[in-house]
Design an enzyme around this catalytic site. Structure first.
Site, short mmCIF file in Angstrom:
data_model
loop_
_atom_site.label_atom_id
_atom_site.label_comp_id
_atom_site.label_asym_id
_atom_site.label_seq_id
_atom_site.Cartn_x
_atom_site.Cartn_y
_atom_site.Cartn_z
N LYS A 10 -8.37 -2.31 15.52
CA LYS A 10 -7.51 -3.18 16.08
C LYS A 10 -8.10 -3.98 17.02
CE LYS A 10 -3.51 -3.57 15.23
NZ LYS A 10 -3.00 -4.49 14.11
N THR A 23 0.92 -1.07 0.01
CA THR A 23 -0.01 0.17 0.02
C THR A 23 0.96 1.19 -0.06
OG1 THR A 23 -0.11 0.39 2.45
CG2 THR A 23 -1.60 -1.41 1.35
N ASN A 80 3.74 3.36 21.42
CA ASN A 80 4.10 4.04 20.01
C ASN A 80 5.62 3.55 19.52
OD1 ASN A 80 1.77 5.53 20.91
ND2 ASN A 80 2.36 6.99 19.22
N TYR A 112 -9.24 3.84 14.07
CA TYR A 112 -8.09 2.69 14.10
C TYR A 112 -7.97 2.01 15.17
CZ TYR A 112 -3.23 1.38 14.82
OH TYR A 112 -1.98 0.50 15.28
N ALA A 149 -10.43 1.16 17.34
CA ALA A 149 -11.68 0.09 17.47
C ALA A 149 -11.31 -1.06 16.31
CB ALA A 149 -12.72 1.16 16.83
N ARG A 192 -6.24 17.03 17.26
CA ARG A 192 -6.98 15.69 16.81
C ARG A 192 -8.28 15.55 17.44
NH1 ARG A 192 -3.32 10.47 17.45
NH2 ARG A 192 -2.66 10.85 15.20
N ILE A 220 -4.30 -9.14 2.29
CA ILE A 220 -5.00 -10.02 3.47
C ILE A 220 -6.49 -10.18 3.15
CG2 ILE A 220 -3.07 -9.84 4.90
CD1 ILE A 220 -4.72 -8.06 6.65
N THR A 245 -9.25 -3.87 6.11
CA THR A 245 -8.03 -4.61 6.12
C THR A 245 -7.87 -5.14 7.86
OG1 THR A 245 -6.51 -3.29 4.32
CG2 THR A 245 -5.48 -3.87 6.46
N THR A 282 -1.82 -2.80 19.09
CA THR A 282 -1.34 -1.53 19.73
C THR A 282 -2.15 -1.33 21.23
OG1 THR A 282 -1.97 0.79 19.74
CG2 THR A 282 -3.64 -0.56 18.70
N ASP A 283 -1.34 -0.46 22.16
CA ASP A 283 -2.08 -0.19 23.42
C ASP A 283 -3.20 0.91 23.13
OD1 ASP A 283 -0.60 2.29 22.60
OD2 ASP A 283 0.45 2.47 24.52
N GLU A 284 -3.34 1.27 22.25
CA GLU A 284 -4.42 2.38 21.72
C GLU A 284 -5.79 1.59 21.80
OE1 GLU A 284 -4.10 4.90 18.56
OE2 GLU A 284 -1.93 4.58 18.46
N1 LIG Z 1 3.49 2.18 14.41
C1 LIG Z 1 3.30 2.23 15.94
O1 LIG Z 1 3.72 2.82 16.73
C2 LIG Z 1 2.47 0.86 16.32
C3 LIG Z 1 2.08 0.69 17.59
C4 LIG Z 1 1.45 -0.25 18.11
C5 LIG Z 1 1.07 -1.22 17.10
N2 LIG Z 1 1.15 -1.13 15.94
C6 LIG Z 1 0.88 -2.15 15.05
O2 LIG Z 1 1.81 -2.82 14.36
C7 LIG Z 1 1.78 -3.03 12.96
C8 LIG Z 1 2.40 -2.40 11.83
O3 LIG Z 1 2.54 -0.99 11.93
P1 LIG Z 1 3.48 -0.37 11.27
O4 LIG Z 1 3.56 1.05 11.97
O5 LIG Z 1 4.60 -0.93 10.95
O6 LIG Z 1 2.55 -0.05 10.04
P2 LIG Z 1 2.63 0.47 8.50
O7 LIG Z 1 1.64 1.03 8.13
O8 LIG Z 1 4.25 1.05 8.34
O9 LIG Z 1 2.78 -1.00 7.66
C9 LIG Z 1 1.63 -1.39 7.43
C10 LIG Z 1 2.21 -2.47 6.17
O10 LIG Z 1 1.09 -3.45 5.99
C11 LIG Z 1 0.63 -3.40 4.68
N3 LIG Z 1 -0.73 -3.76 4.32
C12 LIG Z 1 -1.84 -2.60 4.89
N4 LIG Z 1 -2.74 -3.36 4.31
C13 LIG Z 1 -2.68 -4.41 3.88
C14 LIG Z 1 -3.40 -5.56 3.18
N5 LIG Z 1 -4.76 -5.24 2.96
N6 LIG Z 1 -2.88 -6.53 2.70
C15 LIG Z 1 -1.69 -6.88 2.96
N7 LIG Z 1 -0.62 -5.81 3.45
C16 LIG Z 1 -1.20 -4.74 3.95
C17 LIG Z 1 1.36 -2.19 4.08
O11 LIG Z 1 1.56 -2.39 2.64
C18 LIG Z 1 2.48 -1.89 4.62
O12 LIG Z 1 3.82 -2.71 4.43
C19 LIG Z 1 0.13 -2.71 12.70
O13 LIG Z 1 -0.59 -3.88 13.13
C20 LIG Z 1 -0.18 -1.66 13.86
O14 LIG Z 1 -1.53 -1.60 14.07
C21 LIG Z 1 1.95 0.05 15.41
#
Ligand SMILES: NC(=O)c1ccc[n+]([C@@H]2O[C@H](COP(=O)([O-])OP(=O)(O)OC[C@H]3O[C@@H](n4cnc5c(N)ncnc54)[C@H](O)[C@@H]3O)[C@@H](O)[C@H]2O)c1
Length: 351
Positions: free
Chosen positions: A161, A34, A186, A157, A159, A288, A58, A98, A130-132
């Protein structure tokens, strides 16, 4: 161990891919590519014979079945998601599809594969969340999120997760699918997509643009260095107890204003301006909608049961991160042209 990692071209997923390959695991990176994806994030790992890439969505169950049958993983680490809160305010539909339907597809594809393989006990479906999902905390430092904190998501978001977390637990209770879950705070660090606070601040500072701080900057986050997070995730997929969830935090609570001021002073030292400080560029912007006041993780379960602790303080991690952005303009510059990057998103019509 052969790991099927979803979202491995994103920020956290790519850190997991890089570390897993470096530790000798076989990795299949499943990603739809994406707007948030960047295959350069895994360029070094991609040269290894341990690495394979599958471009798939997915939401496409048939593609998932094919990938499970072709690669026969020992475990799944499910990170693919829509991850940007501000985008979820403007367009929640992709987050529902997603994060909820996509996770449902992953669970069903994993279950069908696990049953077809004779229900191997060692199989794991590791859901990364996430902790959110826990909502917002008061300022009182004695109150933190534990694994028992009731769910109270407040943005589209979080909700979505939270919904996916519930599905994962239900597939464990109902079908016996061997799952583990993690909820982390984060993240920040190298390869962070330039729409999130820390890269926005670094890159706007260097460009002489305003450094936007939502509201009064008093919102508190518990900052986790992404490479520490990847280390914790590999530990949980290998050693986590069946059906158990683990909170992962950085033990580094800071207000957004403190964080931005720290970034400015690191930049002042590394790339001094002709006059004044980067902090002069700080600008307060409309908050926000529904902005959670404070997130903070009680990390005692993962520390006491699995012996994990973060390796860096937020000041050390930010120093490495700033240096990485200074050294990697060829990575971030083209990403600034992607749709929505550099624009104020998620105001809910308020700005
Ligand atoms: N960034 C943070 O601080 C944070 C904190 C807590 C949890 N998370 C969780 O960790 C995970 C990764 O977060 P991130 O920050 O690396 O996200 P990101 O947005 O950087 O990466 C998400 C990846 O998922 C892929 N993707 C999205 N929709 C897709 C689909 N339908 N099918 C296949 N691939 C798809 C995207 O192409 C991308 O490469 C997520 O599940 C997020 O909820 C992130």
């Amino acid at each position: 161990m052969k790991l099927l990692i979803t979202g491995g071209a994103g920020f956290i997923g790519s850190a997991v891919v890089r570390l897993a390959v470096a530790r000798g695991h076989e990795v299949v990176n499943l990603d739809a590519l994406t707007y948030a994806a960047c295959l350069e994030n895994v360029a070094a790992a991609a040269e290894s014979p341990l690495y394979a890439f599958e471009q798939a969505d997915i939401r496409d169950r048939a593609a998932l079945d094919r990938i499970f049958a072709a690669h026969r993983p020992d475990a799944v680490m499910h990170l693919a998601a829509e991850s940007h809160v501000d985008r979820s305010i403007d367009g929640p539909g992709d987050f529902i599809e997603t994060n909820i339907t996509g996770t449902y597809n992953m669970l069903e594809a994993a279950r069908a594969y696990w049953v077809a393989e004779g229900k191997p006990e060692a199989f794991r479906f590791h859901h990364i969340s996430t902790d959110e999902v826990f909502g917002s905390l008061p300022a009182d430092p004695s109150v933190q999120f534990t694994e028992e904190t009731p769910y109270d998501p407040r943005s589209p978001y979080s909700a979505s997760k939270a919904s996916s977390d519930h599905l994962v637990r239900a597939w464990h209770e109902t079908y016996g699918l061997p799952v583990v879950l993690t909820n982390c705070s984060n993240n920040y660090g190298p390869y962070h997509f330039p729409e999130k606070l820390i890269p926005v601040v670094i890159l706007n500072a260097l460009a002489g643009k305003p450094l936007p701080i939502y509201g009064t900057g008093e919102n508190i986050r518990d900052w986790l260095y992404v490479e520490d997070h990847a280390d914790a995730l590999l530990l949980v997929v290998e050693k986590g107890a069946l059906g158990r969830s683990y909170n992962i935090g950085g033990e580094n609570e800071r207000t957004n204003l403190e964080l931005v001021k720290t970034l400015c002073s690191i930049l002042d030292a590394k790339r001094p301006k002709e006059s004044g400080s980067y902090a002069d560029q700080i600008t307060f912007v409309t908050d926000r909608p529904g902005h959670d006041a404070r997130y903070a993780i009680d990390p005692s379960r993962i520390r006491d049961e699995l012996g994990w602790r973060p390796s860096v303080t937020v000041e050390e991690g930010l120093e490495k991160t700033v240096q990485w952005y200074l050294d990697n303009e060829a990575w971030w510059r083209p990403l600034q042209d992607r749709k929505g990057v550099g624009q104020r998103l998620g105001t809910g019509g308020a700005a």
